[in-house]
Design a protein around this motif. Structure first.
Motif, PDB file in Angstrom:
ATOM      1  N   LEU A 319      38.319  31.750  44.942  1.00 24.20           N
ATOM      2  CA  LEU A 319      39.314  33.041  44.546  1.00 24.20           C
ATOM      3  C   LEU A 319      38.565  34.176  44.543  1.00 24.20           C
ATOM      4  O   LEU A 319      39.025  35.381  44.662  1.00 24.20           O
ATOM      5  CB  LEU A 319      39.967  32.622  43.283  1.00 24.20           C
ATOM      6  CG  LEU A 319      40.858  31.498  43.193  1.00 24.20           C
ATOM      7  CD1 LEU A 319      41.412  31.249  41.841  1.00 24.20           C
ATOM      8  CD2 LEU A 319      42.242  31.790  44.048  1.00 24.20           C
ATOM      9  N   LEU A 320      37.415  34.370  43.844  1.00 24.50           N
ATOM     10  CA  LEU A 320      36.640  35.309  43.132  1.00 24.50           C
ATOM     11  C   LEU A 320      36.297  36.311  44.298  1.00 24.50           C
ATOM     12  O   LEU A 320      36.554  37.518  44.291  1.00 24.50           O
ATOM     13  CB  LEU A 320      35.332  34.662  42.711  1.00 24.50           C
ATOM     14  CG  LEU A 320      34.672  35.860  41.578  1.00 24.50           C
ATOM     15  CD1 LEU A 320      35.400  36.122  40.630  1.00 24.50           C
ATOM     16  CD2 LEU A 320      33.619  34.845  40.783  1.00 24.50           C
ATOM     17  N   LYS A 322      37.569  36.590  47.271  1.00 27.99           N
ATOM     18  CA  LYS A 322      38.769  37.279  47.969  1.00 27.99           C
ATOM     19  C   LYS A 322      38.942  38.534  47.028  1.00 27.99           C
ATOM     20  O   LYS A 322      39.363  39.796  47.609  1.00 27.99           O
ATOM     21  CB  LYS A 322      40.014  36.209  47.824  1.00 27.99           C
ATOM     22  CG  LYS A 322      39.872  35.283  48.782  1.00 27.99           C
ATOM     23  CD  LYS A 322      41.090  34.312  48.638  1.00 27.99           C
ATOM     24  CE  LYS A 322      40.963  33.244  49.777  1.00 27.99           C
ATOM     25  NZ  LYS A 322      40.043  32.247  49.584  1.00 27.99           N
ATOM     26  N   GLY A 323      39.360  38.365  45.779  1.00 28.62           N
ATOM     27  CA  GLY A 323      39.503  39.441  44.952  1.00 28.62           C
ATOM     28  C   GLY A 323      38.650  40.682  44.627  1.00 28.62           C
ATOM     29  O   GLY A 323      39.000  41.717  44.820  1.00 28.62           O
ATOM     30  N   GLY A 326      38.663  42.192  48.488  1.00 27.93           N
ATOM     31  CA  GLY A 326      39.745  42.753  48.941  1.00 27.93           C
ATOM     32  C   GLY A 326      40.114  42.240  50.385  1.00 27.93           C
ATOM     33  O   GLY A 326      41.155  42.517  50.978  1.00 27.93           O
ATOM     34  N   ASP A 327      39.445  40.885  50.696  1.00 29.19           N
ATOM     35  CA  ASP A 327      39.656  40.285  51.940  1.00 29.19           C
ATOM     36  C   ASP A 327      40.306  38.797  51.645  1.00 29.19           C
ATOM     37  O   ASP A 327      39.506  38.022  51.007  1.00 29.19           O
ATOM     38  CB  ASP A 327      38.220  40.201  52.717  1.00 29.19           C
ATOM     39  CG  ASP A 327      38.567  39.354  53.970  1.00 29.19           C
ATOM     40  OD1 ASP A 327      39.781  39.213  54.499  1.00 29.19           O
ATOM     41  OD2 ASP A 327      37.346  39.065  54.501  1.00 29.19           O
ATOM     42  N   PRO A 328      41.474  38.760  51.932  1.00 29.18           N
ATOM     43  CA  PRO A 328      42.098  37.431  51.496  1.00 29.18           C
ATOM     44  C   PRO A 328      41.731  36.321  52.483  1.00 29.18           C
ATOM     45  O   PRO A 328      41.957  35.197  52.157  1.00 29.18           O
ATOM     46  CB  PRO A 328      43.542  37.621  51.813  1.00 29.18           C
ATOM     47  CG  PRO A 328      43.515  38.662  52.742  1.00 29.18           C
ATOM     48  CD  PRO A 328      42.673  39.612  52.565  1.00 29.18           C
TER      49      PRO A 328
ATOM     50  N   GLY B 273      44.999  34.544  38.803  1.00 25.82           N
ATOM     51  CA  GLY B 273      44.759  33.695  39.864  1.00 25.82           C
ATOM     52  C   GLY B 273      45.385  34.200  41.149  1.00 25.82           C
ATOM     53  O   GLY B 273      44.594  34.274  42.222  1.00 25.82           O
ATOM     54  N   ASN B 275      46.368  37.226  41.860  1.00 29.08           N
ATOM     55  CA  ASN B 275      45.687  38.635  42.157  1.00 29.08           C
ATOM     56  C   ASN B 275      44.324  38.427  43.033  1.00 29.08           C
ATOM     57  O   ASN B 275      44.081  39.209  43.903  1.00 29.08           O
ATOM     58  CB  ASN B 275      45.425  39.507  41.105  1.00 29.08           C
ATOM     59  CG  ASN B 275      46.732  40.008  40.658  1.00 29.08           C
ATOM     60  OD1 ASN B 275      46.719  40.416  39.173  1.00 29.08           O
ATOM     61  ND2 ASN B 275      47.948  39.934  40.998  1.00 29.08           N
ATOM     62  N   LEU B 276      43.498  37.450  42.843  1.00 29.46           N
ATOM     63  CA  LEU B 276      42.386  37.063  43.482  1.00 29.46           C
ATOM     64  C   LEU B 276      42.662  36.262  44.594  1.00 29.46           C
ATOM     65  O   LEU B 276      42.171  36.801  45.759  1.00 29.46           O
ATOM     66  CB  LEU B 276      41.570  36.047  42.574  1.00 29.46           C
ATOM     67  CG  LEU B 276      40.726  36.501  41.264  1.00 29.46           C
ATOM     68  CD1 LEU B 276      40.107  35.363  40.584  1.00 29.46           C
ATOM     69  CD2 LEU B 276      39.633  37.658  41.607  1.00 29.46           C
ATOM     70  N   LYS B 277      43.744  35.293  44.655  1.00 28.37           N
ATOM     71  CA  LYS B 277      43.840  34.718  45.731  1.00 28.37           C
ATOM     72  C   LYS B 277      44.443  35.599  47.027  1.00 28.37           C
ATOM     73  O   LYS B 277      44.193  35.408  48.137  1.00 28.37           O
ATOM     74  CB  LYS B 277      44.916  33.486  45.672  1.00 28.37           C
ATOM     75  CG  LYS B 277      45.161  32.553  46.929  1.00 28.37           C
ATOM     76  CD  LYS B 277      45.432  31.307  46.448  1.00 28.37           C
ATOM     77  CE  LYS B 277      45.680  30.536  47.926  1.00 28.37           C
ATOM     78  NZ  LYS B 277      47.088  30.569  48.288  1.00 28.37           N
ATOM     79  N   LEU B 278      45.466  36.585  46.682  1.00 22.34           N
ATOM     80  CA  LEU B 278      45.743  37.375  47.579  1.00 22.34           C
ATOM     81  C   LEU B 278      45.089  38.589  47.850  1.00 22.34           C
ATOM     82  O   LEU B 278      45.376  39.534  48.481  1.00 22.34           O
ATOM     83  CB  LEU B 278      47.163  37.752  47.369  1.00 22.34           C
ATOM     84  CG  LEU B 278      48.426  36.766  47.126  1.00 22.34           C
ATOM     85  CD1 LEU B 278      49.817  37.335  46.527  1.00 22.34           C
ATOM     86  CD2 LEU B 278      48.578  36.195  48.515  1.00 22.34           C
ATOM     87  N   ALA B 279      43.741  38.590  47.227  1.00 26.32           N
ATOM     88  CA  ALA B 279      42.806  39.706  47.517  1.00 26.32           C
ATOM     89  C   ALA B 279      43.468  41.068  47.032  1.00 26.32           C
ATOM     90  O   ALA B 279      43.099  42.209  47.704  1.00 26.32           O
ATOM     91  CB  ALA B 279      42.403  39.804  48.750  1.00 26.32           C
TER      92      ALA B 279
END
Lengths: 431, 431
Positions: A319-320, A322-323, A326-328, B273, B275-279
């Protein structure tokens, strides 16, 4: 020879991204077969386990821990780092006896095995107690007496001697479940010449090195002020990376430092939970992986986490980054699972665990997937990373031995450990 | 009148940071007493519950969810946002029938109640199904038909009419467990004049508003390009904040926007959660709280999380902002627990839940604290935030009714829901 067949199971092998449904065969301590149908008639097996509703995957590998510190779980949270260390951790840790280390370690092992961790790295003191607890538990571990060199020469000598003796005594013990390393605690707690002596001892013993490195921004700054070098260049200069090395944290790294770590094949134990909780920062995991650095996952101690749930560390890793980036698609689920299993094993030079394939050691766990949070049955790799927790683990096998069954640890006395750990904590904080 | 006493319990009341040990009394749907000894002789109670080894705390409040989307858990992870939405989510959601929404919602409710969530906010379609599922489950919920206005005027009219009818029909129903709101889905999915009509409808009904806002950087940029304003100023101009408003996400906010939200008492549902996962990024929670904005926690849907474990969201809120800010005292454990309980309740204008104090509704959960990861018994507020998970919850009481006991949901048929949710998913993805 004992033979076991798991039938009707769902298997994440980590050999590839496909999930296998069917059977897995264990002979003594090794996986001997995996496939859709049994390898031989069912009545030929000593035990047949029905894996219906269970997902089996390699046991999780925690590559950085100080198990005994579970005695300080929740003791002094939400404090500035120096206050936490100087006023809370160090005064109590200074009082730890061998018995405290034994019960603290057992409490951590209990939490780890019940939660699906089958191998852990431990760096601490009173390591004979730790090794004995590991041996009794049936777990696999890579152990090292962490030495802090901020002391007179005779104390330095004694600590190093003890670390060498421990590493010799226990390497390869417990049917090979225990391996050892040499550990200067950190560049900021060991003078350069002491680090060089420890590196030399590792050469002499032909053992790898484990250390903390570049955990906080302040540590990096102080290393530059004191030695004119950032920690990576400093340790490189001291010859550490000429030995196989696993560093914990590696939060504050430049591109050049990442390239250096890659060049020496230095492995990084990423501890996302601890790094967040202590406000150390967020490691550059996508960049490390892109540079070819082997990245695994560690919980650090329960004093800075405050649990030993490796599913949580895998989820944080997924998760981290990605957040933050900014890259999912940064650190997809399968990569997070690699970091928690096969890459963790490789990081500590274990080449026979971390995958469910014939010939590997039988280190595997079962997860109860017949629960609401695992429906629908879309993608079990995704479910393990984004939906699972330690509490979903029901059974754990290490080296072919089932040490957890139906959620109960068979090798350790849970009631006694909880009681004794509580008593240790009360004694340590009462005086 | 039914009276219940919980004895020998450990209670986090959220009235202050002290843990109470002793007794809690429930009469019908309300907490009537809490103290170290029973309020009256034990034989005067209809039921006496032994709380030994259990920690009781207010039920968790999930302030942003789309429950039916649990049907898409794990279906299309680790994809770029637009690919995920356009190729995975929207084509399948477009096929959702009332029955799909019913079973998807029940699957989510099952996961939520078993994991200690007693109240949730839901924004979706086919909301009568959602309300019926809530009524049956015994849970508390604040429900709203989310409307997307990117459609012809007659369809806009029909959706708004449906949303109004739903809000009227269900507000205050199920013994007051269900309340309703009005919801333009987001500034980027509703034309300005349509938002104004929905705001007017909320005025007419005297109901609050819920919407998505400033979730991604791209959304903010496009709002500026299209309307010359960032989302906060845009919605302010449309009169939204003249109504009580709860916005989900609020990730990309300037200091000025935070001040605007504070001035209007707009509440923010932080979804770390998702917001992180969807970047999408990391919301400025410490700054929001410092400005006096009421911040609560939401899971968002299981398609972008992928679980509904509010303990995880509380832990993420406590960990993430420390790591990002470099401040180890950012969002301490007690504040994260406030965000998940009392502040969640206040965020949806529920003033009788979120604390265990006499006079409040009996919405409470029990956590099994006799487990290794809760030892030693140092600080249970810390343990709940940094060590607990949904799976540690054993019993759940909402409005004075026990809807989960010993880990089993008493109001919903778990086996049927898992079966039906799987069948819905297979049907939705087969054609």
């Amino acid at each position: 020879m004992k033979t076991t067949l798991i039938k009707n199971g769902t298997f994440i092998t980590m050999a590839d991204t496909q999930v296998v449904t069917g059977c897995l065969e264990i002979q003594d301590d090794r996986i001997t077969y995996i496939g859709s149908t049994p390898n031989q008639p069912l009545d030929q097996y000593d035990e047949v386990i029905d894996g219906t509703g269970k997902l089996f995957m390699p046991g999780l590998v925690n590559t950085h821990c100080h198990a005994a510190m579970s005695l300080l779980r929740g003791y002094g949270d939400d404090l500035a780092l120096q206050v936490w260390l100087q006023e809370k951790m160090w005064p109590i840790e200074g009082k730890f006896t061998a018995e405290d280390v034994r019960f603290g370690t057992e409490l951590s092992i209990l939490e780890m095995v019940k939660g699906g961790t089958t191998t852990f790295v431990d760096m601490y003191d009173h390591m004979n107690e730790v090794a004995q607890a590991v041996e009794q538990s049936g777990m696999r571990a890579c152990l090292t007496r962490g030495v802090i060199g901020l002391c007179p020469p005779d104390v330095q000598d004694a600590k190093l001697k003890e670390a060498v003796q421990f590493a010799k005594d226990w390497h390869g013990k417990a049917n090979g479940r225990i391996t050892t390393m040499m550990s200067p605690h950190a560049p900021y707690t060991c003078p350069p010449d002491y680090i060089e002596r420890i590196v030399q001892a590792a050469h002499d013993l032909n053992l790898p090195i484990h250390t903390h490195m570049s955990e906080s921004r302040r540590e990096v700054q102080e290393n530059e002020e004191q030695y004119g070098l950032r920690p990576v260049a400093h340790l490189e200069k001291l010859g550490m990376f000429a030995r196989p090395t696993l560093v914990a944290h590696g939060v504050h790294l430049t591109d050049e430092e990442i390239a250096t770590l890659a060049r020496y094949d230095v492995r990084v134990s990423h501890n996302p939970g601890s790094n967040l909780k202590l406000a150390s920062g967020i490691a550059r995991v996508p960049e490390l992986r892109k540079a070819g650095v082997l990245v695994s996952l560690g919980t650090d101690s329960s004093a800075s986490n405050n649990n030993l749930d490796m599913f949580e560390e895998m989820r944080l890793a997924a998760l981290l980054h990605k957040g933050v980036s900014g890259d999912p698609v940064a650190v997809p689920a399968f990569e997070a699972l690699q970091m928690g299993t096969i890459d963790g094993a490789k990081s500590i030079w274990l080449h026979e665990v971390g995958q469910l394939v014939p010939g590997m050691k039988a280190d595997l766990i079962a997860v109860d997937i017949d629960q609401p949070h695992f429906y629908p049955k879309t993608n079990y790799i995704s479910h393990m990373i984004y939906s699972a927790s330690a509490k979903d683990v029901t059974d754990v096998c290490v080296d072919g031995q089932w040490i957890v069954r139906g959620g109960e640890c068979l090798t350790l006395d849970e009631e006694k450990i909880k009681y004794e750990a509580q008593a240790c904590f009360e004694r340590l904080t009462s005086s």
